[in-house]
Design a protein around this motif. Structure first.
Motif, short mmCIF file in Angstrom:
data_model
loop_
_atom_site.label_atom_id
_atom_site.label_comp_id
_atom_site.label_asym_id
_atom_site.label_seq_id
_atom_site.Cartn_x
_atom_site.Cartn_y
_atom_site.Cartn_z
N THR A 41 -3.56 -1.67 -10.32
CA THR A 41 -3.76 -2.77 -9.36
C THR A 41 -3.67 -2.32 -7.90
O THR A 41 -3.35 -3.12 -7.02
N LEU A 42 -3.99 -1.06 -7.62
CA LEU A 42 -3.92 -0.60 -6.23
C LEU A 42 -4.96 -1.28 -5.35
O LEU A 42 -4.74 -1.46 -4.15
N ASP A 43 -6.11 -1.69 -5.92
CA ASP A 43 -7.09 -2.43 -5.13
C ASP A 43 -6.53 -3.78 -4.69
O ASP A 43 -6.74 -4.22 -3.57
N GLN A 44 -5.79 -4.45 -5.59
CA GLN A 44 -5.14 -5.71 -5.22
C GLN A 44 -4.08 -5.47 -4.14
O GLN A 44 -3.91 -6.29 -3.24
N ALA A 45 -3.36 -4.35 -4.24
CA ALA A 45 -2.36 -4.01 -3.21
C ALA A 45 -3.04 -3.85 -1.86
O ALA A 45 -2.55 -4.34 -0.84
N ALA A 46 -4.19 -3.15 -1.85
CA ALA A 46 -4.92 -2.95 -0.59
C ALA A 46 -5.37 -4.28 -0.01
O ALA A 46 -5.29 -4.50 1.20
N GLU A 47 -5.83 -5.20 -0.88
CA GLU A 47 -6.28 -6.50 -0.38
C GLU A 47 -5.11 -7.31 0.17
O GLU A 47 -5.19 -7.86 1.27
N PHE A 48 -4.01 -7.40 -0.59
CA PHE A 48 -2.90 -8.23 -0.16
C PHE A 48 -2.12 -7.60 1.01
O PHE A 48 -1.95 -8.23 2.06
N TYR A 49 -1.64 -6.38 0.83
CA TYR A 49 -0.80 -5.76 1.86
C TYR A 49 -1.62 -5.32 3.08
O TYR A 49 -1.14 -5.38 4.21
N GLY A 50 -2.86 -4.89 2.85
CA GLY A 50 -3.70 -4.48 3.96
C GLY A 50 -4.39 -5.64 4.63
O GLY A 50 -4.17 -5.91 5.81
N ASN A 51 -5.22 -6.37 3.88
CA ASN A 51 -6.02 -7.45 4.49
C ASN A 51 -5.20 -8.69 4.83
O ASN A 51 -5.33 -9.22 5.93
N THR A 52 -4.39 -9.16 3.91
CA THR A 52 -3.65 -10.40 4.16
C THR A 52 -2.47 -10.19 5.11
O THR A 52 -2.32 -10.93 6.07
N LEU A 53 -1.64 -9.17 4.83
CA LEU A 53 -0.47 -8.95 5.68
C LEU A 53 -0.79 -8.13 6.93
O LEU A 53 -0.01 -8.12 7.88
N GLY A 54 -1.91 -7.42 6.92
CA GLY A 54 -2.29 -6.65 8.10
C GLY A 54 -1.60 -5.30 8.23
O GLY A 54 -1.60 -4.70 9.30
N GLN A 87 -2.08 13.87 -2.50
CA GLN A 87 -3.35 13.96 -3.23
C GLN A 87 -3.19 13.74 -4.73
O GLN A 87 -3.99 13.03 -5.34
N LEU A 88 -2.19 14.33 -5.35
CA LEU A 88 -2.01 14.21 -6.80
C LEU A 88 -1.54 12.82 -7.24
O LEU A 88 -1.53 12.52 -8.42
N GLN A 89 -1.17 11.98 -6.28
CA GLN A 89 -0.67 10.64 -6.62
C GLN A 89 -1.57 9.53 -6.10
O GLN A 89 -1.21 8.37 -6.14
N ARG A 90 -2.75 9.86 -5.65
CA ARG A 90 -3.62 8.85 -5.01
C ARG A 90 -4.09 7.76 -5.97
O ARG A 90 -4.51 6.71 -5.52
N THR A 91 -4.00 7.98 -7.28
CA THR A 91 -4.39 6.93 -8.24
C THR A 91 -3.19 6.13 -8.74
O THR A 91 -3.36 5.20 -9.52
N THR A 92 -1.98 6.47 -8.28
CA THR A 92 -0.79 5.77 -8.76
C THR A 92 0.09 5.22 -7.65
O THR A 92 1.08 4.54 -7.94
N LEU A 93 -0.24 5.51 -6.40
CA LEU A 93 0.57 5.05 -5.27
C LEU A 93 -0.31 4.49 -4.15
O LEU A 93 -1.46 4.91 -4.00
N ALA A 94 0.25 3.60 -3.38
CA ALA A 94 -0.37 3.15 -2.13
C ALA A 94 0.75 3.05 -1.10
O ALA A 94 1.83 2.55 -1.39
N TRP A 95 0.48 3.56 0.10
CA TRP A 95 1.45 3.50 1.20
C TRP A 95 0.84 2.70 2.34
O TRP A 95 -0.34 2.84 2.66
N PHE A 96 1.68 1.85 2.95
CA PHE A 96 1.24 1.02 4.06
C PHE A 96 2.21 1.16 5.22
O PHE A 96 3.42 0.99 5.05
N ASN A 97 1.69 1.48 6.40
CA ASN A 97 2.51 1.56 7.60
C ASN A 97 2.80 0.16 8.13
O ASN A 97 1.90 -0.69 8.16
#
Length: 138
Positions: free
Chosen positions: A18-31, A39-49
């Motif tokens: 569900t990283l795409d959902q994380a990008a939508e909610f934490y990135g788009n909605t929360l800004g 690199q080895l974890q790009r399919t299992t983690l998402a980081w947001f500043n």
């Protein structure tokens, strides 16, 4: 003298895939600003500043809580106007629905779902698409 000088990140868990959902909610909605992960974890983690504070929200895969928990991070918002703007944005996403929509959101203009008392600042709560409780406060 305090040995801890700040908070680097808070880790929240979401269902696998569900990283795409994380990008939508934490990135788009929360800004929040998505930033590269190892690199080895790009399919299992998402980081947001969180702005330019050096603080981050980390999203990782994990089992869902069987019952809604009261544990939560609290995001500090600069002004009452920005707090209301974010509350409206989260509630609109809640009403719109979809895979990344919050499961719960305090409705703008209504009382916060949190505990009441003079010691509590102006705030509101939501639960992200995975059920993680989030607080937003002045």
């Amino acid at each position: 003298m305090a040995l801890i000088s700040g908070l680097a990140h808070v880790n929240l868990t979401v269902p696998p895939g569900t990283l795409d959902q994380a990008a939508e909610f934490y990135g788009n909605t929360l800004g929040l600003i998505q930033t590269p992960v190892p690199q080895l974890q790009r399919t299992t983690l998402a980081w947001f500043n969180i702005s330019t504070s050096g603080q981050q929200i980390h999203i990782a895969f994990g089992p869902p809580d069987p019952t809604p928990s009261s544990r939560h991070p609290c995001f500090k918002i600069d002004t009452p106007e920005k707090l209301l703007e974010l509350r409206k944005k989260i509630y609109e996403h809640f009403e719109k629905g979809g895979d990344a929509a919050p499961k719960e959101a305090d409705k703008p203009g209504e009382e916060s779902s949190g505990a009441k008392g003079v010691e509590y600042p102006t705030r509101f709560f939501a639960r992200d698409y995975a059920g993680n409780r989030l607080e937003f406060s002045l």
